[in-house]
Scaffold this motif. Structure first.
Motif, PDB file in Angstrom:
ATOM      1  N   ILE A  96       3.464 -12.214 -10.911  1.00 56.44           N
ATOM      2  CA  ILE A  96       2.784 -12.717 -12.119  1.00 56.44           C
ATOM      3  C   ILE A  96       2.177 -11.574 -12.925  1.00 56.44           C
ATOM      4  O   ILE A  96       2.319 -11.505 -14.153  1.00 56.44           O
ATOM      5  N   ILE A  97       1.481 -10.661 -12.254  1.00 57.04           N
ATOM      6  CA  ILE A  97       0.839  -9.555 -12.971  1.00 57.04           C
ATOM      7  C   ILE A  97       1.887  -8.629 -13.578  1.00 57.04           C
ATOM      8  O   ILE A  97       1.738  -8.154 -14.711  1.00 57.04           O
ATOM      9  N   ALA A  98       2.979  -8.369 -12.852  1.00 54.98           N
ATOM     10  CA  ALA A  98       4.050  -7.521 -13.391  1.00 54.98           C
ATOM     11  C   ALA A  98       4.658  -8.140 -14.643  1.00 54.98           C
ATOM     12  O   ALA A  98       4.888  -7.451 -15.643  1.00 54.98           O
ATOM     13  N   ILE A  99       4.895  -9.444 -14.614  1.00 57.31           N
ATOM     14  CA  ILE A  99       5.446 -10.128 -15.789  1.00 57.31           C
ATOM     15  C   ILE A  99       4.455 -10.062 -16.951  1.00 57.31           C
ATOM     16  O   ILE A  99       4.822  -9.784 -18.096  1.00 57.31           O
ATOM     17  N   ILE A 105       3.591   7.833 -18.998  1.00 61.19           N
ATOM     18  CA  ILE A 105       3.676   7.523 -17.582  1.00 61.19           C
ATOM     19  C   ILE A 105       2.336   7.117 -16.994  1.00 61.19           C
ATOM     20  O   ILE A 105       2.259   6.245 -16.125  1.00 61.19           O
ATOM     21  N   PHE A 106       1.249   7.712 -17.485  1.00 62.25           N
ATOM     22  CA  PHE A 106      -0.047   7.415 -16.880  1.00 62.25           C
ATOM     23  C   PHE A 106      -0.507   5.993 -17.191  1.00 62.25           C
ATOM     24  O   PHE A 106      -1.015   5.299 -16.324  1.00 62.25           O
ATOM     25  N   ALA A 107      -0.326   5.552 -18.434  1.00 58.93           N
ATOM     26  CA  ALA A 107      -0.680   4.172 -18.766  1.00 58.93           C
ATOM     27  C   ALA A 107       0.153   3.196 -17.937  1.00 58.93           C
ATOM     28  O   ALA A 107      -0.352   2.193 -17.427  1.00 58.93           O
ATOM     29  N   TYR A 108       1.416   3.528 -17.763  1.00 52.57           N
ATOM     30  CA  TYR A 108       2.313   2.688 -16.979  1.00 52.57           C
ATOM     31  C   TYR A 108       1.864   2.631 -15.513  1.00 52.57           C
ATOM     32  O   TYR A 108       1.770   1.562 -14.914  1.00 52.57           O
ATOM     33  N   LEU A 109       1.567   3.801 -14.934  1.00 51.74           N
ATOM     34  CA  LEU A 109       1.202   3.848 -13.531  1.00 51.74           C
ATOM     35  C   LEU A 109      -0.167   3.205 -13.267  1.00 51.74           C
ATOM     36  O   LEU A 109      -0.376   2.588 -12.222  1.00 51.74           O
ATOM     37  N   GLN A 110      -1.100   3.344 -14.203  1.00 53.49           N
ATOM     38  CA  GLN A 110      -2.395   2.701 -14.027  1.00 53.49           C
ATOM     39  C   GLN A 110      -2.244   1.184 -14.016  1.00 53.49           C
ATOM     40  O   GLN A 110      -2.928   0.478 -13.267  1.00 53.49           O
ATOM     41  N   LYS A 111      -1.355   0.676 -14.855  1.00 53.90           N
ATOM     42  CA  LYS A 111      -1.086  -0.758 -14.832  1.00 53.90           C
ATOM     43  C   LYS A 111      -0.468  -1.179 -13.504  1.00 53.90           C
ATOM     44  O   LYS A 111      -0.747  -2.250 -12.972  1.00 53.90           O
ATOM     45  N   MET A 112       0.377  -0.302 -12.965  1.00 47.00           N
ATOM     46  CA  MET A 112       1.018  -0.606 -11.688  1.00 47.00           C
ATOM     47  C   MET A 112      -0.023  -0.845 -10.591  1.00 47.00           C
ATOM     48  O   MET A 112       0.184  -1.655  -9.691  1.00 47.00           O
ATOM     49  N   GLY A 150      -2.865  -2.362 -10.773  1.00 48.40           N
ATOM     50  CA  GLY A 150      -3.363  -3.729 -10.829  1.00 48.40           C
ATOM     51  C   GLY A 150      -2.425  -4.729 -10.175  1.00 48.40           C
ATOM     52  O   GLY A 150      -2.859  -5.790  -9.709  1.00 48.40           O
ATOM     53  N   ILE A 151      -1.146  -4.397 -10.114  1.00 44.27           N
ATOM     54  CA  ILE A 151      -0.165  -5.314  -9.542  1.00 44.27           C
ATOM     55  C   ILE A 151      -0.458  -5.602  -8.082  1.00 44.27           C
ATOM     56  O   ILE A 151      -0.293  -6.723  -7.608  1.00 44.27           O
ATOM     57  N   TYR A 152      -0.919  -4.601  -7.337  1.00 40.40           N
ATOM     58  CA  TYR A 152      -1.204  -4.853  -5.922  1.00 40.40           C
ATOM     59  C   TYR A 152      -2.698  -4.998  -5.627  1.00 40.40           C
ATOM     60  O   TYR A 152      -3.088  -5.590  -4.618  1.00 40.40           O
ATOM     61  N   PHE A 153      -3.565  -4.449  -6.507  1.00 41.22           N
ATOM     62  CA  PHE A 153      -5.010  -4.582  -6.307  1.00 41.22           C
ATOM     63  C   PHE A 153      -5.416  -6.055  -6.144  1.00 41.22           C
ATOM     64  O   PHE A 153      -6.067  -6.437  -5.181  1.00 41.22           O
ATOM     65  N   PHE A 171       0.824  -1.209   0.000  1.00 40.54           N
ATOM     66  CA  PHE A 171       0.000   0.000   0.000  1.00 40.54           C
ATOM     67  C   PHE A 171       0.862   1.265   0.000  1.00 40.54           C
ATOM     68  O   PHE A 171       0.616   2.202  -0.773  1.00 40.54           O
ATOM     69  N   LEU A 172       1.861   1.317   0.870  1.00 38.30           N
ATOM     70  CA  LEU A 172       2.677   2.523   1.007  1.00 38.30           C
ATOM     71  C   LEU A 172       3.443   2.827  -0.274  1.00 38.30           C
ATOM     72  O   LEU A 172       3.521   3.985  -0.709  1.00 38.30           O
ATOM     73  N   ILE A 173       4.030   1.806  -0.900  1.00 40.35           N
ATOM     74  CA  ILE A 173       4.754   2.019  -2.156  1.00 40.35           C
ATOM     75  C   ILE A 173       3.807   2.551  -3.226  1.00 40.35           C
ATOM     76  O   ILE A 173       4.126   3.494  -3.957  1.00 40.35           O
ATOM     77  N   ALA A 174       2.624   1.937  -3.307  1.00 42.31           N
ATOM     78  CA  ALA A 174       1.657   2.353  -4.333  1.00 42.31           C
ATOM     79  C   ALA A 174       1.183   3.784  -4.107  1.00 42.31           C
ATOM     80  O   ALA A 174       1.079   4.578  -5.048  1.00 42.31           O
ATOM     81  N   TYR A 175       0.888   4.138  -2.857  1.00 40.29           N
ATOM     82  CA  TYR A 175       0.405   5.483  -2.568  1.00 40.29           C
ATOM     83  C   TYR A 175       1.497   6.527  -2.784  1.00 40.29           C
ATOM     84  O   TYR A 175       1.241   7.609  -3.322  1.00 40.29           O
ATOM     85  N   MET A 176       2.730   6.208  -2.378  1.00 37.01           N
ATOM     86  CA  MET A 176       3.829   7.179  -2.492  1.00 37.01           C
ATOM     87  C   MET A 176       4.240   7.423  -3.939  1.00 37.01           C
ATOM     88  O   MET A 176       4.482   8.560  -4.345  1.00 37.01           O
TER      89      MET A 176
END
Length: 532
Positions: free
Chosen positions: A449-452, A406-413, A415-418, A126-131
């Motif tokens: 898995i999601i990141a890959i 950057i926005f497409a990249y960050l939006q995908k990010m 999903g990695i933790y969701f 959570f902290l990494i994603a929020y920061m």
């Protein structure tokens, strides 16, 4: 004269919210853990609903979803309407279990259900994603959107785009930081509710003036008739295979992402933990669900109006909403709308910052650095950490202007933790024998898995071919089956039994099942009515 009216009305409405918030909260306890992080568990349903709604709404959504409607039409309402199903699930299934445990953060629940390490892993995610994702994006999109609505260069006299962007980012960041760090959750919830009323007024104001403009001065009803007659294809609730939200994805990734967002995302659900009782929490969540039902009227329909008005001008979809606002809104109301938009931006920022402080203080500082920390030390550590993160976010946010994708990249990010977090919470609630090792390995494996699948060829090409929403839905199902299998073949020695810590009255609202059922029925009727 126009600029003077805009600035004056902006300052008046922004200051009015601040003064009312101070008046309603200045006597509140913000020195204890319960007072600062959970508003003393005193929130009633209007404040819960208003805070939930406005935390969700920001410039990114107002501009982005209307921009999607400009291109795609009514089918993008899925993000608003499917949220109703998730909110009903929150009220009826998730919230009773959260309140029964008396928690302040989602990782605290995972600590109770699994173990300390599972909670720490979730806190870190959570902290990494929020920061790195949430806070900088809120500041950047908010500053960029507000600069356009307010015509900031004309006000400041600064010609540099980056100069004005830095100015607006720091303005939003500092004001939001004051609300979140010095007022605690209650000041966030009160200001959210006040701004929420203004946002609804402002959103419907744009809708009314837009339809009135289409009708040529013959009324909004005639304008709506004209819009439907001229653009029938835009009023199809069923997204095709090539659309942003294909209809099939409503039952896979779109549903799962909404379930995570409304049922397990700390930034959103923290105000429900502060409910004065289960009944008040359920009423607040279900009221928010009703408000989401009408969301397409001000988050989707204006985008279709903008398409009708500007389709032959070569306008970019992301610029559609701002263009519509500046075209149809009378000059005296521009400052009011800018103040409302500022409230939405501040709400998203201060809610995320307050959640970040809570996660760090209760999940990292207390669990890792100081197991015997007093309540005063916990609150102080949250404020210090929040200040550091706010300044870092304000520094990072303007740099996003220099990036292309950057926005497409960050939006995908996101999903990695969701997906891993939601799967672990759901399995933890539905089963009694799944052990902590299954949860911890699912959290790590799911992220990997999601990141890959998103970023590593040739897997990324396979994901693009099958649709990313179907991919995350499949990963979610696989993680759940994996944990259930572990619980079947290598279960924990004793079944998990949840204790009621008596934090609040756990009497359910007697009309909650009926209200939830009616809301689900309305969702079905909306989709059937506009299906083509």
């Amino acid at each position: 004269m126009h600029q003077i009216i805009t600035i004056s009305s902006f300052i008046f409405f922004t200051a009015l919210v601040a003064v009312i918030t101070w008046f309603m909260t200045h006597k509140e306890d913000v020195k204890s853990k319960e007072g600062y992080f959970l508003a003393g568990r005193s929130l009633t349903y209007p404040f819960i609903a208003g805070s939930l709604l406005l935390t969700n709404l920001s410039t990114e959504q107002m501009v982005g979803l209307n921009g999607s409607a400009f291109k795609e039409g009514l089918c993008v309402m899925a993000w608003e309407v499917v949220a109703v199903l998730a909110l009903v699930a929150m009220a009826m299934f998730f919230l009773p279990r959260f309140l029964k445990s008396g928690i302040a953060t989602l990782p605290e629940y995972l600590h109770i259900r699994f173990d300390r390490t599972t909670a720490i892993i979730t806190n870190i995610l959570f902290l990494i994603a929020y920061m790195l994702i949430l806070l900088p994006i809120i500041l950047y999109t908010g500053a960029a959107g507000l600069s356009g609505i307010m015509n900031v260069p004309a006000i400041t006299g600064i010609d540099s785009y980056m100069g004005n962007l830095w100015l607006m980012v720091w303005f939003i960041g500092i004001v939001g930081m004051v609300y979140a760090l010095f007022g605690g959750l209650r000041s966030v919830a009160v200001s959210d509710t006040l701004n929420g009323v203004g946002l609804l007024v402002g959103g419907f104001m744009i809708l009314y003036f837009g339809l009135h403009a289409i009708s040529g001065g013959h009324g909004w009803i005639r304008g709506l008739e004209t819009l439907v007659e001229a653009l029938p294809d835009k009023f199809n609730s069923i997204g095709g295979p090539k659309s942003e939200v294909p209809f099939a994805t409503l039952f896979t990734g779109v549903l799962v992402i909404n379930m995570f967002y409304w049922c397990t995302n700390q930034q959103i659900i923290q105000r429900t933990f502060a409910a004065s009782s289960l009944a008040e929490g359920q009423k607040g969540v279900l009221l928010c669900a009703f408000l989401k039902l009408i969301g397409p009227l001000y988050l989707v329909l204006p985008g279709i109006i903008a398409f009708y008005m500007f389709r032959d001008t070569g306008l970019r979809s992301d610029d559609a909403y701002g263009k519509l606002v500046s075209t149809v809104l009378p000059a005296p109301l521009t400052g009011f709308f800018a103040a409302v938009m500022t409230g939405a931006i501040l709400s998203s920022f201060n809610s995320a910052l307050n959640a970040t402080c809570t996660l760090f203080s209760l999940g990292i500082y207390k669990e890792v650095f100081n197991r015997k920390a007093t309540e005063v030390q916990l609150v102080r550590s949250g404020k210090i950490f929040g200040f550091i993160i706010a300044v870092a976010s304000m520094t990072i946010a303007p740099l996003l202007a220099n990036t292309g994708s950057i926005f497409a990249y960050l939006q995908k990010m996101n999903g990695i933790y969701f997906i891993p977090i939601f799967s672990v919470v759901l399995v933890g609630m539905l089963t009694k024998y799944v052990p902590a090792i299954a949860a911890k390995s699912a959290l790590v494996a799911g992220c990997v898995i999601i990141a890959i699948g998103y970023f590593v060829p040739p897997f990324s090409r396979w994901v693009d071919a099958m649709n990313a929403f179907h991919f995350v839905g499949a990963v979610f199902l696989a993680l759940c089956l994996y944990m259930v299998a572990w619980g079947r073949f290598a279960p924990r020695p004793t079944p998990f039994i949840q204790e009621d810590v008596k934090a609040v009255d756990m009497t359910s609202w007697k009309y909650a099942p009926l209200t939830g059922g009616l809301l689900i029925l309305v969702v079905a009727v909306i989709y059937i009515s506009f299906a083509k």
